[in-house]
Design an enzyme around this catalytic site. Sequence first.
Site, PDB file in Angstrom:
ATOM      1  N   LYS A  79      45.086  10.531 -20.504  1.00  0.00           N
ATOM      2  CA  LYS A  79      44.660  10.183 -19.139  1.00  0.00           C
ATOM      3  C   LYS A  79      44.736  11.427 -18.282  1.00  0.00           C
ATOM      4  O   LYS A  79      45.477  12.357 -18.600  1.00  0.00           O
ATOM      5  CB  LYS A  79      45.604   9.117 -18.559  1.00  0.00           C
ATOM      6  CG  LYS A  79      44.992   8.308 -17.451  1.00  0.00           C
ATOM      7  CD  LYS A  79      44.220   7.125 -17.989  1.00  0.00           C
ATOM      8  CE  LYS A  79      43.522   6.351 -16.910  1.00  0.00           C
ATOM      9  NZ  LYS A  79      43.035   5.056 -17.420  1.00  0.00           N
ATOM     10  N   ASP A 116      37.925   6.363 -13.947  1.00  0.00           N
ATOM     11  CA  ASP A 116      38.977   5.429 -13.566  1.00  0.00           C
ATOM     12  C   ASP A 116      38.829   5.316 -12.041  1.00  0.00           C
ATOM     13  O   ASP A 116      37.733   5.589 -11.526  1.00  0.00           O
ATOM     14  CB  ASP A 116      40.364   5.974 -13.988  1.00  0.00           C
ATOM     15  CG  ASP A 116      41.458   4.912 -13.971  1.00  0.00           C
ATOM     16  OD1 ASP A 116      41.577   4.148 -14.937  1.00  0.00           O
ATOM     17  OD2 ASP A 116      42.212   4.831 -12.968  1.00  0.00           O
TER      18      ASP A 116
END
Length: 461
Positions: free
Chosen positions: A141, A181
């Site tokens: 991430k 995201d």
Amino acid sequence: MTTRSEARLSPTLLPSPSSLDIVRTEIEHRNPAQPEFHQAVREVLETLAPVLAARPEYAEPGLVERLCEPERQIIFRVPWQDDHGRVHVNRGFRVEFNSALGPYKGGLRFHPSVNLGIVKFLGFEQIFKNALTGLGIGGGKGGSDFDPHGRSDTEVMRFCQSFMTELYRHIGEHTDVPAGDIGVGTREIGYLFGQYRRITNRWESGVLTGKGPHWGGSLIRPEATGYGNVLFAAEMLRVRGEDLEGRTAVVSGSGNVAIYTIEKLLALGANPLTCSDSSGYVVDDKGIDLDLLKQVKEVERGRISTYAERRGGSARFVSGGRVWDVPADVALPAATQNELDENDAATLVRNGVKAVSEGANMPTTPQAVHLFQRAGVAFGPGKAANAGGVAVSALEMAQNASRTAWGAARVEEELARIMADIHTTCHETAERYGFPGDYVTGANIAGFERVADAMLAQGVI
Ligand code: GLU
């Protein structure tokens, strides 16, 4: 005398629950001031004792510790100039957490709240989520504390170009494949991809997912997280002999996940009543008008209060309120972490909620999760319920690798099959370990088994 790390590695300490406590305490000690990361680790470790007891190979010293330590953590400076020539300095992150099952895979988040602890919690969750898809992707991430809100297109472009000028050296279709995201959608992926292509002189379409459909993106990728979450909720209801038809739903958020959650709810005959942003929420007695919501949020990038102003009589905007106060049969948190606490859970249970399915990552606090489970509410954790987004990202990678583009129907069919598989896997795993109906335990153990098996096969690295 036994040192702390020798004690940690002693085979006799695993797999008892207290030894998992020791591992957890050590992780908290070594990663101070990262409460969201601690929370994500604790939520997983507290469900692993049964699998460590049943499968002695997982008690190998250091396995759990290796799983909780990122393989690589990258932090970098992102300088950029605004439209008035002023220089801003943001911080960029990429945490490459685990690549036992495939290249690191996970989104980039651009939001002022982003820090290393947030990125680590998201990366940790992503390992298990990606394992559950069964599609050969590791977990990672990234993101930045950059706030795209109120920034012009050219400012966002310059920021993305500066961000990629550092990130490009760490990523690649076989290494690490970022996507979107919160705060990162097709616009940002476009600017990031353009800069990657320029710097590397490669048309390497598989280096990023969430691309536009005409330049290597997959159809249904924008819809996938929201659609997948509703499909997961429908599966949870199905095994209880119920369905979504005619059900009311409370949805939080108004970004990509919330919008396509609402779209799928409408398609399945349910009635989504709400959506929200950081200023408050909207409740619409006639059900959310999807076209208006898309116009306000996707086209105009405006505030949710504008929806209520334009909708007329049936909708009202509640400034600063809790969306969970609205009574509904199903709750689908699709905004951000820890947005639904114990009080909200108590309100939802009192109002008769039957299922809660997490579209966002870790939106429900641990106390709220336990409350739902004690009350017999079907609870779908994000690792399983929102895996549709990253699953279609993996399908995008497959299309890129074979230089083909699938039709929307094919992608949607695959998505439905993957979500049903994830549901079955979590359901059966929970049952096999003596926790019937507990999707949290099922998701954590099933994801852990896949990653742990690969890690054991590949040696101590
Ligand atoms: N950010 C999404 C998630 O939380 C998608 C990641 C991806 O597509 O790589 O799973």
